[in-house]
Enzyme design. Structure first.
Site, PDB file in Angstrom:
ATOM      1  N   TYR A 165       0.835  -1.202   0.000  1.00 59.78           N
ATOM      2  CA  TYR A 165       0.000   0.000   0.000  1.00 59.78           C
ATOM      3  C   TYR A 165       0.875   1.260   0.000  1.00 59.78           C
ATOM      4  CZ  TYR A 165      -3.628   3.214   1.811  1.00 59.78           C
ATOM      5  OH  TYR A 165      -4.503   4.255   1.997  1.00 59.78           O
ATOM      6  N   LYS A 169       1.065   4.106  -2.881  1.00 57.82           N
ATOM      7  CA  LYS A 169       0.641   5.460  -2.544  1.00 57.82           C
ATOM      8  C   LYS A 169       1.725   6.501  -2.824  1.00 57.82           C
ATOM      9  CE  LYS A 169      -3.643   5.140  -1.282  1.00 57.82           C
ATOM     10  NZ  LYS A 169      -4.653   5.661  -2.244  1.00 57.82           N
TER      11      LYS A 169
END
Length: 305
Positions: A165, A169
């Site tokens: 993640y 991001k």
């Protein structure tokens, strides 16, 4: 007075619930026509149903706004192109894209299946790429566009168990940096939002009393500022619990050591000087790093002559 979005057309991905829903509702309340996109899958990216997007679109129209629903997966470029065409066919233009769609597959890096790493990157990063690529020619042709990436503190600063993640991001920030430069001549502003909000994706990750402070609605003002016609560009806004900050990727002044055989030893000994943040800058582009380094080298050369 609330920021005005009358006459604007917006696409919000992952808008069937949580933060995306709040984004879509807020834009619609301020006059924008909103295409509500959501695959309707689980927080882990499993399954799919158009019901979530349709429910939010219905909520907007019931309140007197204008909205359409779309159930495309942002990982499918052909479906994303069709989604953008749906908005063009209905309303003739695309002014705003909020790249909000995402999933979580948290696990420590040592235990993470690479398929879970790849899927999270595919949804967050390639999803943003697909949507931005699909709207880009329309925004360039009309010489106006606002694209909002959704980054995260996990990408900016790291978070245990979120290597996939976090990587995805921060990659969106890198995408934002270059698209902002390339979009400038077309009137396209590209920014990133780092939200801290309680959604399906944060359930179980924080204590209840903390989650109570983190209403998704509290993040929305930052999105509205980044999506508005007066928006900045190449800006990372952080938002949560009613507070707002800016994040920057900076470059220290550093030192020049030359190309000697013992440069590694000297660098290790003087690393604190390299890390010293006094006089650090936010470069206007990646070229600034090279310019700083070459400038110091040339200055050192002139001093030695």
């Amino acid at each position: 007075m609330a920021l005005d979005f009358q006459g604007r057309v917006a696409i919000v991905t992952g808008a069937g619930g949580g933060l995306g829903r709040e984004h879509a509702l807020a834009l619609a309340r301020r006059g924008a026509k909103v295409l509500v996109n959501d695959l309707g899958g689980s927080v882990h990216g499993e399954g799919g149903s158009g019901g979530a997007a349709q429910a939010v679109a219905n909520e907007i129209t019931a309140a007197g706004g204008t909205a359409l629903a779309n159930g495309a997966s942002v990982t499918d470029f052909a479906a994303v192109q069709a989604m953008v065409q749906q908005a063009i066919d209905a309303w003739g233009r695309i002014d705003i894209l909020v790249n909000n769609a995402g999933i979580l597959r948290d696990k420590t890096f040592s235990k993470m299946d690479l398929a879970d790493f790849r899927l999270v990157v595919e949804v967050h990063l390639m999803g943003a790429v697909h949507c931005s690529k699909a709207v880009w020619p329309h925004m360039a042709a009309q010489q106006y566009g606002r694209i909002v990436m959704t980054t995260s503190s996990s990408g900016l600063y790291g978070n245990f168990g979120q290597s996939n993640y976090g990587a995805a991001k921060l990659a969106q920030v890198g995408l934002m940096q270059t698209l902002a430069l390339e979009g400038a001549r077309h009137g396209i502003h590209v920014n990133a939002l780092a939200p801290t909000a309680a959604t399906r994706m944060t359930e179980g990750l924080m204590p209840a009393e903390v989650l109570a402070q983190l209403s998704p609605a509290a993040v929305v003002p930052a999105m509205l500022v980044l999506a508005h016609e007066e928006a900045p560009t190449r800006t990372i806004l952080c938002a949560g619990a009613g507070s707002f900050e800016a994040a920057h990727i900076t470059l220290t002044q550093g030192i020049h050591l030359g190309l000697g055989g013992d440069t590694d030893t000297e660098l290790a000994a003087r690393l604190a000087q390299v890390l010293d943040r006094e006089g650090e800058q936010v470069p206007g582009s990646g070229q600034a790093q090279g310019q700083l380094e070459v400038g110091k080298a040339l200055a050192a050369h002139r001093r030695s002559d």
